[in-house]
Design an enzyme around this catalytic site. Structure first.
Site, PDB file in Angstrom:
ATOM      1  N   CYS A  70       0.838  -1.199   0.000  1.00  0.00           N
ATOM      2  CA  CYS A  70       0.000   0.000   0.000  1.00  0.00           C
ATOM      3  C   CYS A  70       0.876   1.252   0.000  1.00  0.00           C
ATOM      4  CB  CYS A  70      -0.911   0.007   1.225  1.00  0.00           C
ATOM      5  SG  CYS A  70      -1.931   1.493   1.358  1.00  0.00           S
ATOM      6  N   CYS A 158      -7.464   0.134  -1.108  1.00  0.00           N
ATOM      7  CA  CYS A 158      -6.973  -0.611   0.040  1.00  0.00           C
ATOM      8  C   CYS A 158      -6.754  -2.053  -0.372  1.00  0.00           C
ATOM      9  CB  CYS A 158      -7.953  -0.545   1.207  1.00  0.00           C
ATOM     10  SG  CYS A 158      -7.442  -1.591   2.612  1.00  0.00           S
ATOM     11  N   GLN A 267     -16.977 -13.558  10.941  1.00  0.00           N
ATOM     12  CA  GLN A 267     -15.520 -13.582  10.879  1.00  0.00           C
ATOM     13  C   GLN A 267     -15.054 -12.839   9.626  1.00  0.00           C
ATOM     14  OE1 GLN A 267     -13.654 -14.518  13.241  1.00  0.00           O
ATOM     15  NE2 GLN A 267     -14.784 -15.990  14.471  1.00  0.00           N
ATOM     16  N   PHE A 296     -20.747 -18.053  23.350  1.00  0.00           N
ATOM     17  CA  PHE A 296     -20.434 -16.913  22.475  1.00  0.00           C
ATOM     18  C   PHE A 296     -20.647 -17.352  21.022  1.00  0.00           C
ATOM     19  CE2 PHE A 296     -17.646 -17.050  26.166  1.00  0.00           C
ATOM     20  CZ  PHE A 296     -17.847 -15.816  26.776  1.00  0.00           C
ATOM     21  N   ASP A 365     -15.753 -19.195  22.296  1.00  0.00           N
ATOM     22  CA  ASP A 365     -15.264 -18.242  21.291  1.00  0.00           C
ATOM     23  C   ASP A 365     -15.573 -16.814  21.760  1.00  0.00           C
ATOM     24  OD1 ASP A 365     -14.320 -17.014  19.005  1.00  0.00           O
ATOM     25  OD2 ASP A 365     -16.119 -17.440  17.822  1.00  0.00           O
ATOM     26  N   CYS A 391      -9.404 -14.242  20.252  1.00  0.00           N
ATOM     27  CA  CYS A 391      -8.890 -13.077  19.508  1.00  0.00           C
ATOM     28  C   CYS A 391      -7.954 -12.249  20.376  1.00  0.00           C
ATOM     29  CB  CYS A 391     -10.038 -12.223  18.981  1.00  0.00           C
ATOM     30  SG  CYS A 391     -11.123 -11.552  20.262  1.00  0.00           S
TER      31      CYS A 391
END
Length: 434
Positions: A70, A158, A267, A296, A365, A391
């Site tokens: 980029c 992007c 996701q 979750f 999760d 995460c």
């Protein structure tokens, strides 16, 4: 060396992808630097116990340094690791996962899975793009916040966004600049399904009839579903088409298709998500006579795949809209052995009968805060296997320590998944057996 710059040798990496050096006896975190490099840098902040800086010049480059794809990488805050090769990014994240499990979780042995990989460009199917009309430039900027967080990066395209969006930032800029409320559009939420994409324009003022016509024409031209959001989520209304169908994504290996709305969580990386769901099913190995708990659970991304094999699956989630979507997705996929409950999983689950029943297997999760509160149910579940998808390696490590040292489980294997290439986000999973 640029005026005011200092020289440093980079010794290590931080969890957010900055280089660590020691200058004049003080630790300095340097953006854009890699371990083993000699760099010149300028300070961006000086604190009592540490400093912060950014690279001005690389004097001796690390072998894993690459040229960012980029052209605005130095300014845009959407990515932080494009200067590091993709394999080295994975190795760095894997090392961080192991270090956290050992340091925070006090788990000495960390056997590893091979990482789950996918495309490293054009992968991002969900994003919230910032918008700002800049009068002196005579146009709107559409993209991610810059590295300071104060402005919007000036992006022509992007490379990490799905191409249907990433290659149309200029067209979005022109669209916003043509609106009567061009200074009152702070954000565009992006969602890309397997067949269509949706854009939700958040506005601080009501658009005019001409604005609506322009938004509809843009949607028709590019094949986008266009929505307006004037206030909270309940205020979202379609502009084009008048009655759009829900977006969809499929998990072909599991024979499943999911419907979701543009503002609902899915996701980010479709290919990695497919690989992740396949591994969850492979690792948990649900049997026809078994009960499985999915905490979750969101819109049922893992739950329905597990329900294909298990006797019964119970899913719990704290967002009412996602619970409803999970039920709808179960019905659409003709699965009658999946039940879904609404529950705040960041609080004790007193009074929730399903939370204290027996389960053969459990999937966790959670969001970044982890699953500490729901682990009170571990003794009641009696599960032979608990699989944790994370995460945030720090809260995974904390909760892993509880499972191992308090509840008598052992860590069987752990590994990272490349859900967010070129960023410092570390997505991982860990399997525990009783």
């Amino acid at each position: 060396m640029p005026q005011g710059a200092r020289q440093a040798r980079i010794e290590a990496f931080t969890h957010d992808g900055r280089g660590v050096a020691r200058v004049d006896g003080k630790v300095v975190f340097i953006e854009g630097a890699l371990p083993g490099e000699e760099v010149s840098f300028v300070y961006t902040a000086v604190h009592r116990d540490h400093g912060e800086g950014r690279v001005e010049a690389v004097l001796t480059a690390a072998p894993d340094r690459v040229t960012p794809r980029c052209p605005q990488y130095a300014d845009c805050g959407g990515c932080s690791l494009q200067h590091l090769s993709a394999p080295a990014q994975i190795a760095m994240k894997q090392g961080l996962l192991v270090e956290q499990l050992r340091h925070i979780g006090k788990i000495a042995e960390v056997p590893l899975w091979p990482p789950l990989l996918g495309p490293v460009w054009g992968y991002r199917r969900k994003a919230r793009l910032s918008v700002r009309y800049v009068a002196r430039k005579g146009r709107a900027l559409v993209g991610f916040r810059d590295r300071t967080g104060a402005w919007v990066a000036d992006l022509a395209f992007c490379p990490t966004l799905h191409p249907v969006i990433g290659e149309r930032l200029q067209a979005l800029s022109e669209l916003v600049g043509s609106l009567s409320i061009k200074t009152r559009v702070p954000q565009i939420e992006v969602a890309v399904g397997d067949r269509r994409a949706a854009l939700v324009f958040r506005t601080l003022d009501d658009p005019s009839a001409e604005d609506r016509a322009q938004l509809a024409a843009f949607g028709e031209r590019f094949g986008f579903d266009i929505y307006l959001q004037r206030h909270g989520p309940e205020s979202i209304l379609p502009v084009w088409p008048e009655a759009p169908e829900p977006l969809r994504y499929a998990l072909p290996d599991q024979g499943l298709e999911f419907r979701f709305k543009a503002t609902e969580f899915i996701q980010v990386n479709a290919a990695v998500n497919r690989a992740l769901v396949d591994r969850v099913v492979e690792v948990l190995r649900p049997e026809p006579g078994e009960r499985v708990l999915d905490l979750f659970c969101g819109l049922g991304n893992f739950t329905l795949a597990l329900a294909r094999h298990a006797g019964e699956v119970v899913g719990a989630e704290g967002v009412p809209e996602l619970v409803q979507r999970a039920r709808e997705n179960a019905a659409a996929n003709a699965l009658t052995n999946a039940e879904f409950y609404l529950a705040d999983l960041t609080q004790p689950l007193d009074g929730q009968a399903w939370a204290f029943q027996r389960y053969h297997k459990v999937l966790l999760d959670p969001a970044r805060g982890g699953a500490q509160e729901v682990l009170a149910g571990v003794p009641h579940w009696g599960a032979s296997r608990i699989l944790y998808v994370s995460c945030n390696p720090a809260t995974l490590a904390r909760d892993a320590g509880l499972l191992v040292h308090r509840h008598g489980y052992r860590l069987v294997r752990a590994g990272v998944l490349d859900m967010f290439p070129h960023t410092a986000h570390v997505e991982s999973m860990a399997l525990f057996e009783r």
